[in-house]
Design an enzyme around this catalytic site. Structure first.
Site, PDB file in Angstrom:
ATOM      1  N   ARG A 169       0.533  -1.359  -0.006  1.00  0.00           N
ATOM      2  CA  ARG A 169       0.050  -0.020  -0.004  1.00  0.00           C
ATOM      3  C   ARG A 169       0.804   1.284  -0.098  1.00  0.00           C
ATOM      4  O   ARG A 169       1.583   1.456   1.051  1.00  0.00           O
ATOM      5  CB  ARG A 169      -0.823   0.046   1.199  1.00  0.00           C
ATOM      6  CG  ARG A 169      -1.624   1.413   1.239  1.00  0.00           C
ATOM      7  CD  ARG A 169      -3.222   1.245   2.010  1.00  0.00           C
ATOM      8  NE  ARG A 169      -2.906   1.226   3.485  1.00  0.00           N
ATOM      9  CZ  ARG A 169      -3.898   1.273   4.429  1.00  0.00           C
ATOM     10  NH1 ARG A 169      -5.098   1.734   3.824  1.00  0.00           N
ATOM     11  NH2 ARG A 169      -3.659   1.117   5.503  1.00  0.00           N
ATOM     12  N   ASP A 193      -4.572   1.804  13.613  1.00  0.00           N
ATOM     13  CA  ASP A 193      -3.849   2.816  12.816  1.00  0.00           C
ATOM     14  C   ASP A 193      -4.437   4.457  12.818  1.00  0.00           C
ATOM     15  O   ASP A 193      -5.301   4.443  13.475  1.00  0.00           O
ATOM     16  CB  ASP A 193      -3.675   2.408  11.256  1.00  0.00           C
ATOM     17  CG  ASP A 193      -4.814   2.212  10.483  1.00  0.00           C
ATOM     18  OD1 ASP A 193      -5.806   2.614  10.946  1.00  0.00           O
ATOM     19  OD2 ASP A 193      -4.915   1.627   9.600  1.00  0.00           O
TER      20      ASP A 193
END
Length: 535
Positions: A169, A448
């Site tokens: 990512r 996160d």
């Protein structure tokens, strides 16, 4: 110390320290490719980021409302599909995600998941060392040369022969890489992540029988997807790769993107294999893009589950559109991690993960995420019980275009515990991020940046609209400041003065206070916070 890579092209300056090994990533060829990408595409990137802000002004004033585009009806009505997934991406029933540190990469690839999403974005603080070390770690993993010995325990880690498929990512279009300047301007962080990984690994990935696979985050429009398509095509051409060598999965984690699923797939139709329901950032985007709308005020974060109507409609829409177009529809993240020393709590967490993954498989998702290796078997069992084939592309639910169903806020309450919980988790996460750890275990969940974004966005939204708690308190500026102070005091008492100071918790509390009380809503907390971790 500022360093300079060998044979850097004219106009390219490395502002970060050139630590040992970085020269193998920042080669002359690599920097030449980065400069080429920047000069061709960064103007459009910046224009698209400006367009986001201009659209926000129209949404704030009521001049525009979120909904389906009239100018792209022919794309939505058209009879087209995307290419079939490569063989090793046909079955993605369980993916694990995590940052790009060396131990994490080895453990995630070895854990039994079908795929590992190595994350340069929300699970990684974008410090120079994290980003460059991450590129070296991934290169070593691709070339089967990765190992790690824990300096504290002496335990050694090595890559198994059979391991998960690697997907990377890249950072979002909004994030700069301030340590690489081209013609005096910072490079796009996402373009740098993408190009460096592709350049150094495409040949070995082909030898390994796999390919360069990516997740693309935070997209909002077809035009943003089109920009990524142009960058991908250019890199494939420069590197002599056949069209479609690069394969991408786009995270649908913004409320505008859910109205442009067909359009995003179409814009990336030569390279895309899947969309992913990025549920946590989606809630953040729901608040952000409707921040002046009192009807969009959400209840406590814990009440906004995938069962509430607007979230359930979003997941169903991702599945329906993806399967109509031949793309996989990936489910979301289960943030639970094992609870050590409390068997009852651990069993409850496992049960919640199994229920969540069973729900995702049952409504038609082709796979979903977990945050910890111990939960891979739990998610695998849930999907195996429902999904007998490699995927569920044959399930074709009706494609609905119901804007109201996607936008209507759920019923629920705002509580003092919810306000305090948001302050607590935001302080803890921001402190971890400032310390260089973008994936943080907090209260038995692996968090996160998305969780901190929701938490601070809710504090801002509740304060701005004068929401009232179930206990009767008006959520105004003094109350928010009081609660942040109480959360900070409790954390400091828990961890002690030394850990408080060394862990940058005071800075985190100050950042949260500013984000929650400022009249203007900051697009991403990582933008102002980035200035505090520049090396």
């Amino acid at each position: 110390m500022t360093g300079q890579a060998n044979t850097a092209p004219a106009g390219v300056v490395i502002k970060g320290a050139m630590r040992p090994g970085y020269e193998t990533i920042l080669t002359g060829e690599a920097l030449g490719l980065l400069a080429d990408i920047h000069r061709r595409f960064d103007g459009e990137r910046k224009a698209l980021m400006t367009a986001r802000l201009e659209r926000q002004k129209r949404l704030d004033s009521g001049a525009e409302t979120l909904g389906f585009r009239d100018d792209t009806k022919t794309i939505r009505a058209g009879d087209w599909t995307v290419p079939a997934a490569p063989a090793d991406l046909a079955d993605r029933r369980v993916e694990i995600t995590g940052p790009v540190d060396r131990k994490m990469i080895i453990n995630a690839l070895n854990c039994g998941a079908k795929c590992f999403m190595a994350d340069f974005e929300d699970a990684s603080t974008p410090s120079w060392s994290n980003m460059m070390d991450g590129q070296m770690n991934l290169r070593d993993a691709v070339h089967k040369k990765i190992d790690y010995t824990d300096p504290a325990s002496g335990k050694s880690y090595a890559l198994k022969k059979d391991h998960a498929v690697l997907i990377v990512r890249a950072r979002g279009l909004h994030l700069d890489e301030a340590h690489i300047e081209v013609d005096g301007a910072p490079m796009s962080g996402g373009f740098a992540d993408f190009a460096l990984y592709l350049l150094h690994n495409h040949a070995q990935l082909k030898k390994n029988g796999t390919g360069p696979y990516f997740y693309l985050p935070k997209l909002e429009t077809m035009e943003e997807a089109r920009l990524w398509s142009l960058v991908i095509r250019h890199c494939e051409t420069v590197l002599g790769l056949p069209v479609g060598t690069v394969r991408v999965t786009v995270l649908i984690e913004t409320i505008p993107a859910t109205f442009e699923l067909d359009e995003i797939l179409y814009a990336l139709r030569e390279n895309i294999t899947a969309l992913n329901a990025g549920r946590w950032d989606y809630i953040f985007s729901y608040i952000k893009r409707q921040k002046t709308n009192p009807a969009a005020v959400l209840p406590d974060r814990g009440q906004v589950t995938m069962a509430v109507p607007f979230m359930a409609e979003y997941a169903k829409r991702v599945i329906a559109v993806c399967h109509r177009r031949g793309a996989h529809a990936m489910g979301g993240m289960s943030a639970f991690i094992p609870v050590k020393g409390d068997d009852a709590a651990n069993e409850a967490a496992i049960a919640k993960v199994k229920a969540d993954k069973t729900r995702e498989a049952s409504i038609g998702h082709d796979g979903a995420w977990v945050a910890h290796p111990a939960l891979v078997p739990v998610a695998m069992e849930a999907f195996n019980a429902v999904m007998t084939g490699a995927n569920q592309l044959s399930k074709r639910p009706e494609v609905r275009e119901d804007a109201a169903a996607l936008l209507t806020a759920p019923e629920g309450t705002i509580t003092h515990a919810g306000v305090l919980g948001n302050a607590d988790v935001a302080i803890r996460y921001i402190a971890s991020w400032l310390q260089g750890r973008g994936a943080a275990p907090i209260h038995n969940l692996m968090e996160d940046a998305a969780t901190a974004e929701i938490s601070r966005a809710q504090l801002w939204q509740w304060r701005t609209h004068g929401a009232k708690t179930a206990e009767g308190r008006i959520v105004d500026a003094p109350y928010v400041k009081e609660v942040i102070g109480a959360a900070a005091k409790a954390i400091r008492a828990e961890i002690g003065d030394n850990a408080w100071g060394e862990g940058r918790f005071g800075e985190a509390a100050d950042i949260l206070t500013s984000l929650a009380l400022d009249d203007a809503f900051e697009e991403f907390l990582t933008l102002p916070a980035y200035e505090k971790i520049r090396e």
